[in-house]
Design a protein around this motif. Structure first.
Motif, PDB file in Angstrom:
ATOM      1  N   SER A 300       0.831  -1.203   0.000  1.00  0.00           N
ATOM      2  CA  SER A 300       0.000   0.000   0.000  1.00  0.00           C
ATOM      3  C   SER A 300       0.867   1.255   0.000  1.00  0.00           C
ATOM      4  O   SER A 300       0.589   2.224  -0.722  1.00  0.00           O
ATOM      5  CB  SER A 300      -0.915  -0.002   1.226  1.00  0.00           C
ATOM      6  N   THR A 304       1.085   4.265  -2.736  1.00  0.00           N
ATOM      7  CA  THR A 304       0.856   5.654  -2.335  1.00  0.00           C
ATOM      8  C   THR A 304       1.977   6.559  -2.831  1.00  0.00           C
ATOM      9  O   THR A 304       1.727   7.669  -3.345  1.00  0.00           O
ATOM     10  CB  THR A 304       0.743   5.750  -0.803  1.00  0.00           C
ATOM     11  N   THR A 320      -4.824   4.531  -8.405  1.00  0.00           N
ATOM     12  CA  THR A 320      -5.589   4.296  -7.170  1.00  0.00           C
ATOM     13  C   THR A 320      -6.483   3.071  -7.312  1.00  0.00           C
ATOM     14  O   THR A 320      -6.605   2.257  -6.390  1.00  0.00           O
ATOM     15  CB  THR A 320      -6.441   5.533  -6.826  1.00  0.00           C
ATOM     16  N   GLU A 321      -7.117   2.932  -8.492  1.00  0.00           N
ATOM     17  CA  GLU A 321      -7.959   1.770  -8.736  1.00  0.00           C
ATOM     18  C   GLU A 321      -7.127   0.491  -8.748  1.00  0.00           C
ATOM     19  O   GLU A 321      -7.544  -0.550  -8.223  1.00  0.00           O
ATOM     20  CB  GLU A 321      -8.694   1.932 -10.068  1.00  0.00           C
ATOM     21  N   GLN A 322      -5.940   0.582  -9.339  1.00  0.00           N
ATOM     22  CA  GLN A 322      -5.026  -0.570  -9.354  1.00  0.00           C
ATOM     23  C   GLN A 322      -4.618  -0.956  -7.934  1.00  0.00           C
ATOM     24  O   GLN A 322      -4.567  -2.133  -7.581  1.00  0.00           O
ATOM     25  CB  GLN A 322      -3.780  -0.238 -10.186  1.00  0.00           C
ATOM     26  N   MET A 323      -4.356   0.050  -7.106  1.00  0.00           N
ATOM     27  CA  MET A 323      -4.006  -0.212  -5.712  1.00  0.00           C
ATOM     28  C   MET A 323      -5.157  -0.889  -4.983  1.00  0.00           C
ATOM     29  O   MET A 323      -4.965  -1.859  -4.249  1.00  0.00           O
ATOM     30  CB  MET A 323      -3.642   1.103  -5.003  1.00  0.00           C
ATOM     31  N   ARG A 324      -6.370  -0.389  -5.222  1.00  0.00           N
ATOM     32  CA  ARG A 324      -7.543  -0.941  -4.543  1.00  0.00           C
ATOM     33  C   ARG A 324      -7.744  -2.412  -4.912  1.00  0.00           C
ATOM     34  O   ARG A 324      -7.985  -3.255  -4.044  1.00  0.00           O
ATOM     35  CB  ARG A 324      -8.782  -0.116  -4.913  1.00  0.00           C
ATOM     36  N   ASN A 325      -7.606  -2.721  -6.177  1.00  0.00           N
ATOM     37  CA  ASN A 325      -7.777  -4.110  -6.623  1.00  0.00           C
ATOM     38  C   ASN A 325      -6.671  -5.020  -6.074  1.00  0.00           C
ATOM     39  O   ASN A 325      -6.932  -6.161  -5.668  1.00  0.00           O
ATOM     40  CB  ASN A 325      -7.785  -4.165  -8.154  1.00  0.00           C
ATOM     41  N   LEU A 327      -4.790  -4.573  -3.320  1.00  0.00           N
ATOM     42  CA  LEU A 327      -4.931  -4.754  -1.873  1.00  0.00           C
ATOM     43  C   LEU A 327      -6.088  -5.691  -1.546  1.00  0.00           C
ATOM     44  O   LEU A 327      -6.011  -6.485  -0.597  1.00  0.00           O
ATOM     45  CB  LEU A 327      -5.126  -3.404  -1.186  1.00  0.00           C
ATOM     46  N   SER A 328      -7.153  -5.606  -2.337  1.00  0.00           N
ATOM     47  CA  SER A 328      -8.287  -6.506  -2.129  1.00  0.00           C
ATOM     48  C   SER A 328      -7.878  -7.959  -2.366  1.00  0.00           C
ATOM     49  O   SER A 328      -8.232  -8.858  -1.590  1.00  0.00           O
ATOM     50  CB  SER A 328      -9.433  -6.122  -3.072  1.00  0.00           C
ATOM     51  N   LYS A 331      -5.488  -9.180   0.496  1.00  0.00           N
ATOM     52  CA  LYS A 331      -6.170  -9.468   1.759  1.00  0.00           C
ATOM     53  C   LYS A 331      -6.786 -10.864   1.747  1.00  0.00           C
ATOM     54  O   LYS A 331      -6.788 -11.574   2.747  1.00  0.00           O
ATOM     55  CB  LYS A 331      -7.230  -8.402   2.043  1.00  0.00           C
TER      56      LYS A 331
END
Length: 636
Positions: A300, A304, A320-325, A327-328, A331
């Motif tokens: 993350s 950032t 940001t969308e790439q980061m969100r996917n 990290l999801s 997890k």
């Protein structure tokens, strides 16, 4: 006839997989992330082959890694013309040197160029028949005569010839066989790899070379890289190593069945980079659950930083969308990441245990290795590590056996060997022995976790059977035990499962009204539920002192010493590790926490205020109502 340079054009891809020129060799435990379940199997097989090399026969060779610089490639090309080069022999635009003018044209003057000139001048005296890769160890400018004030803190008056090509200082006494030859030699090299040209492609012929393979030379000293086998290969300690591998093999295979390696493939390089960042910080997957959490946070943080560098809002939104996917997805993969980290940690610890023993049994009495902690203050250090290798028709295989934590401390300033001990400093065969492979006796192994290497399993059975009936194993469990709780009960059961009998040493001092005699009586009740013979003894001085006395008086049995999960508990028994030749049959086991939330202080407070509640709080669940009543009577 093709020249070496012309042959080079078809081998770039091949050399990505091997060292030296040989651009990179992975650490043993990294194969787990590189190859998944197959990497786990290969790592175990390579560990088994390492032990087999010393105690029996093996198709692998083990060589000592020398801390030389630079790496030199030298030999004769297909026109039988002698050349020298640095690692740049394997670059996209290779720099091959046949003359001193070539060296000046390719490398300028000074530094590397001067070493290559000496190599070009003196290496032909070895009568090299092929192409070799070697570490450059010394020349006249690198050799010094030194008399350190102290070695390992002890005053010294001996004079040494020394050379420090990289981080490690090598030293020989002037009048020793090595010292005499090194003083006369113009250069010194450690020759590791021999290449051959097959069907127009440069390939590795072998990874180990003996000085006897080359013509004697008074100007070139060739170090022996092949690890010597010990005289007593089938020692008791070797048997402990064998047992260690057998247990950990089953454990890691069971963990491997729980890892989604295919989904982790996309993150292999990131996982390896993260692990390296932990090592540089002076730790190594100490808490795999925490490390898996920190890995996600680390990813993350990288995203950032990348987002902050972008200027356009569109670019930031896309990242940001790439980061969100990402990290999801990570997890969801946390359980697999944790288990992969756990396997990596187990394999790395076992590897480090092997390295520690290899350092002991392959010591070179003629060549000392040191780190200079301060001016004229030397500290003995182990060699850089070892390399396990073999060459088959299918290709070359080589794996590094290097203690990455120790290497990082020596090279990147994350601590010195003499710094205050960290948790990682204490990782060793003695202080971090095998975790129980059967998950604390709570279940059988998976049917997927069968034998990998039949030849090793046969060797294990053969060597173990030699004294299986004559050597017993005793589990020692020292402590204050005021009173003994269910946490103590389960901890003792943890080590007792690998023993024939147990001995408990109790501290003689009272605590908050609980006496040693009361503790002894309670332990004797617990012993009925442990299914092994148990002796309970009140220590004459301290429980720790009793352990050392027992080890001194019983050197013909295997001894397991149970220590708590705190670092200070293990430190109490560091003397066993420092004097391993005196105590080859003693293992100190750091016992994982066995019962959450059981406090000795809380137990004693409850005994004083509400004995019935206390009995339910601290006694093992397995006890009968009658035995719980007996304990209540003892404490009333």
């Amino acid at each position: 006839m093709k020249t070496f340079k012309q042959h080079h054009s078809v081998i770039l891809e091949f050399f990505d997989a091997i060292d030296g020129a040989v651009k990179h060799i992975d650490h043993l435990e990294e194969n787990i992330l590189n190859k998944g379940k197959q990497g786990v199997i290969e790592a175990i097989n390579q560990i088994e082959s390492s032990i087999s090399y010393f105690v029996d026969e093996s198709d692998y060779k083990i060589s000592t890694k020398f801390d030389g610089a630079p790496a030199i490639v030298a030999g004769v090309d297909t026109n039988n013309k002698f050349f020298v080069a640095s690692k740049s022999a394997f670059a996209k635009n290779p720099k091959i040197n046949y003359t001193e003018q070539d060296i000046i044209d390719n490398h300028g003057t000074g530094g590397l160029a001067d070493k290559l000139k000496l190599a070009l001048r003196y290496l032909p005296s070895l009568n090299l028949k092929g192409i070799y890769q070697m570490d450059y160890m010394f020349d006249p400018q690198m050799k010094e005569v030194e008399t350190p004030q102290t070695i390992d803190g002890v005053a010294n008056e001996n004079r040494f010839t020394t050379f420090t090509p990289n981080t490690i200082k090598y030293a020989v006494t002037e009048n020793s066989p090595y010292g005499d030859e090194i003083n006369k030699a113009k250069i010194g090299v450690a020759i590791h790899i021999e290449y051959m040209i097959q069907n127009g492609i440069l390939k590795v012929k072998k990874y180990t070379s003996s000085p006897e393979e080359f013509s004697p030379s008074s100007t070139v000293f060739v170090f022996n890289v092949l690890a010597n086998k010990p005289k007593n290969a089938k020692s008791s300690f070797s048997k402990l190593l064998l047992k260690d591998v057998q247990k950990k093999k089953k454990q890691v295979l069971k963990l491997a069945d729980k890892v989604d390696f295919s989904s982790l493939d996309d993150y292999t390089m990131l996982l390896k980079t993260y692990i390296n960042s932990e090592i540089r910080a002076g730790r190594f997957l100490e808490d795999t659950a925490m490390s898996s959490e920190e890995f996600v946070n680390w990813i993350s943080s990288r995203f950032t930083k990348d987002i902050e560098k972008l200027k356009s809002e569109k670019g930031k939104a896309k990242k940001t969308e790439q980061m969100r996917n990402t990290l999801s997805a990570l997890k969801k993969l946390k359980p697999s990441i944790k288990n992969a980290f756990e396997i990596t940690k187990i394999i790395a610890n076992l590897k480090n245990n092997l390295i520690k023993i290899f350092n002991e049994i392959t010591q070179n009495d003629l060549l000392g290795t040191y780190l200079e902690e301060a001016p004229s203050e030397w500290q003995t250090t182990a060699p850089e590590g070892f390399a396990l290798s073999k060459v088959t028709d299918d290709g070359a295989q080589i794996t590094k056996l290097v203690d990455r934590g120790e290497f990082s401390r020596a090279n990147f300033g994350t601590g010195k060997p003499t710094s205050p001990a960290t948790k990682e400093d204490q990782e060793s065969y003695i202080t971090n022995p095998p975790t129980r492979g059967d998950f604390y006796g709570k279940g059988r192994f998976s049917s997927k976790s069968g034998p990998i290497n039949d030849s090793f399993d046969n060797l294990y059975s053969k060597i173990m059977s030699e004294d299986e009936e004559t050597l017993s194993t005793i589990a020692l469990y020292p402590g204050g035990y005021k009173p003994p709780t269910k946490g103590h009960f389960h901890s003792f059961d943890y080590i007792l499962q690998d023993a024939d009998k147990g001995v408990i040493f109790i501290g003689k001092k009272d605590r908050d009204g609980i006496t040693a005699e009361q503790s002894k009586q309670i332990w004797e009740i617990y012993a009925k539920y442990l299914n092994k013979p148990v002796e309970v003894v009140i220590a004459n001085v301290t429980p720790v002192r009793s352990v050392y006395e027992y080890a001194d008086e019983n050197k013909d049995v295997n001894i397991i010493v149970g220590a708590g999960d705190k670092d200070d508990d293990v430190k109490r028994y560091s003397y066993f590790e420092k004097n391993i030749e005196k105590y080859p049959l003693v293992r100190v086991i750091k016992i994982p926490l066995q019962a959450e939330g059981i406090s000795g202080t809380m137990t004693r407070e409850l005994i004083a205020s509400d004995i019935d509640k206390a009995i339910e709080y601290f006694t093992p669940e397995a006890l009968s109502s009658e035995d719980k009543a007996n304990i209540k009577q003892i404490l009333s």
